[in-house]
Design a protein around this motif. Structure first.
Motif, short mmCIF file in Angstrom:
data_model
loop_
_atom_site.label_atom_id
_atom_site.label_comp_id
_atom_site.label_asym_id
_atom_site.label_seq_id
_atom_site.Cartn_x
_atom_site.Cartn_y
_atom_site.Cartn_z
N VAL A 1 10.68 -51.38 49.08
CA VAL A 1 9.76 -51.31 47.94
C VAL A 1 9.89 -49.93 47.28
CG1 VAL A 1 7.33 -51.33 47.25
CG2 VAL A 1 8.14 -52.96 48.95
N ASN B 1 14.51 -55.49 45.18
CA ASN B 1 13.78 -56.75 45.14
C ASN B 1 13.51 -57.28 46.54
OD1 ASN B 1 12.74 -57.90 42.86
ND2 ASN B 1 14.75 -58.41 42.05
N HIS C 1 10.34 -63.91 48.30
CA HIS C 1 8.94 -64.33 48.39
C HIS C 1 8.40 -64.20 49.81
CE1 HIS C 1 5.31 -66.46 47.40
NE2 HIS C 1 5.51 -67.25 48.42
N ARG D 1 7.64 -60.59 50.67
CA ARG D 1 6.42 -60.14 49.98
C ARG D 1 5.17 -60.67 50.66
NH1 ARG D 1 7.98 -59.72 43.67
NH2 ARG D 1 10.17 -59.53 44.09
N CYS E 1 2.43 -58.45 52.56
CA CYS E 1 1.08 -58.54 52.00
C CYS E 1 0.05 -58.88 53.09
CB CYS E 1 1.07 -59.60 50.89
SG CYS E 1 -0.56 -59.96 50.25
N ILE F 1 -2.45 -52.97 47.41
CA ILE F 1 -1.24 -53.79 47.63
C ILE F 1 -0.55 -54.06 46.30
CG2 ILE F 1 -0.37 -56.02 48.47
CD1 ILE F 1 -2.71 -55.98 50.50
N TYR G 1 3.22 -53.04 45.11
CA TYR G 1 4.19 -54.01 44.60
C TYR G 1 4.62 -53.70 43.17
CZ TYR G 1 3.86 -57.10 48.66
OH TYR G 1 3.95 -57.62 49.93
N SER G 2 3.88 -52.84 42.50
CA SER G 2 4.29 -52.49 41.13
C SER G 2 5.62 -51.74 41.13
CB SER G 2 3.22 -51.66 40.43
OG SER G 2 3.12 -50.37 41.00
N LEU H 1 8.24 -52.95 42.54
CA LEU H 1 9.32 -53.95 42.56
C LEU H 1 9.85 -54.19 41.15
CD1 LEU H 1 7.69 -56.48 45.06
CD2 LEU H 1 9.51 -54.84 45.53
N PHE I 1 8.26 -56.96 39.10
CA PHE I 1 6.80 -56.98 39.24
C PHE I 1 6.11 -57.59 38.03
CE2 PHE I 1 2.77 -54.72 38.29
CZ PHE I 1 2.00 -55.18 39.35
N THR J 1 1.40 -61.22 40.76
CA THR J 1 1.12 -60.54 42.04
C THR J 1 -0.38 -60.60 42.35
OG1 THR J 1 2.94 -59.05 41.56
CG2 THR J 1 1.48 -58.39 43.33
#
Ligand code: SF4
Length: 311
Positions: free
Chosen positions: A221, A226, A229, A232, A236, A249, A253-254, A256, A259, A264
């Protein structure tokens, strides 16, 4: 004209370079502006098709791709480059999906070093090429694939998906631009000043506070790589179990490249509502994310308290 349309659709190709060379297009402020806008669209995850009708518009559009690449080389920012690569590769993918002529797809493949051979309704891709370009998702793992004489069987849709990955990987490589011409450095500085500053909180990750599988994912990250799923979801639900809130969280993830705050947020809230728990190490091993032998049964028991980096 056909070559020009091909160059617009596949601006990384040698055809595109030849079109630019023969048009003798020069970098100017208008082209740099178009390049900046192209990057901004990439940052927003927009990957719409070209609306250029006239020859001069098409040439400008190809030039905007080259200008964007020069700007990225000047900025040397992995996050922006990777977001651009994701958006452009999805754009190429939508063009490939609508190509009716197999020879055109083969030509794009040639540009990318991607070869495949048609057999019935499927395609055969040599293993080394398949491994270079397969997405990091369970259905694409070699162990789950049919292999014939050293070649992996893929559907037409999967072939396009592999080529999308090939484009993304190619565009993620940007040579560093030392001593750029003023027109590039000025446009680059202007672009940075115009980018929205994310108000999402970023999470500080302390190495050693998390089990190796989680550290590895957090590292990806951080590098703006990338995650599929499954990765992630696992990350998470693990972070939720350690007490991290939804905003933290989503902020993490921002980083990625693909994103989307909306998607998300929905996924994180959904996981929270369902109160999913982190899977056992055995499951994580089958998913390919285990990278040590911690002997704790589940990453949630890391250090016996399951509190991750929150303490
Ligand atoms: S053994 Fe479990 S906790 Fe350790 S890296 Fe593998 S999956 Fe993670």
């Amino acid at each position: 004209m056909e070559d020009l349309d091909f160059a617009v659709r596949y601006p990384f190709s040698s055809q595109a370079k030849a079109a630019l060379d023969s048009s003798a297009t020069q970098l100017n402020e208008s082209i740099m502006f178009m390049g900046s806008e192209r990057i901004k669209r990439g940052l927003k995850g927009e990957s719409g098709k070209s609306a250029a009708l006239h020859e001069s518009d098409k040439i400008n559009e190809i030039a905007s791709f080259a200008a964007a690449r020069m700007l990225l080389a000047f900025l040397n920012n992995r996050f922006i480059t990777n977001k651009f690569a994701v958006a452009e590769s999805k754009r190429v993918s939508s063009y490939l999906d609508s190509e009716r002529d197999g020879a055109t797809i083969a030509k794009v493949g040639q540009e990318l070093g991607f070869v495949s051979e048609k057999e019935g309704d499927s395609y055969l891709v040599p293993i080394p090429i398949y491994l270079s370009f397969s997405p990091r998702a369970l259905p694409y793992k070699l162990i789950n694939r049919e292999v014939r004489n050293g070649r992996v069987v893929v559907s037409p849709h999967e072939r396009v998906r592999l080529m999308e990955e090939a484009v993304r990987k190619r565009l993620e490589r940007v040579p560093l631009l030392k001593d750029p011409p003023k027109i590039i450095s000025d446009a680059g500085k202007k672009l940075v000043s115009e980018l929205p500053k994310s108000d999402l909180p970023q999470v500080q990750v302390k190495p050693g506070d998390y089990p190796p599988c989680i550290i590895k994912l957090l590292d990806s990250v951080k590098k703006h790589e990338n995650l599929n799923h499954q990765a992630r979801w696992f990350l998470c639900v693990y972070l939720m179990a350690t007490g991290m809130n939804d905003e933290e969280i989503i902020g993490l993830y921002s980083n990625l490249p693909d994103f989307s705050e909306r998607i998300t947020t929905y996924q994180v809230q959904h996981a929270r509502k369902k109160a999913y728990t982190a899977p056992a190490c055995a499951t994580i091993t089958t998913w390919g994310f285990c990278c040590a032998d911690c002997r704790i049964g589940s990453p949630i028991y890391w250090r016996g308290k399951g509190s991750g980096g929150r303490g």
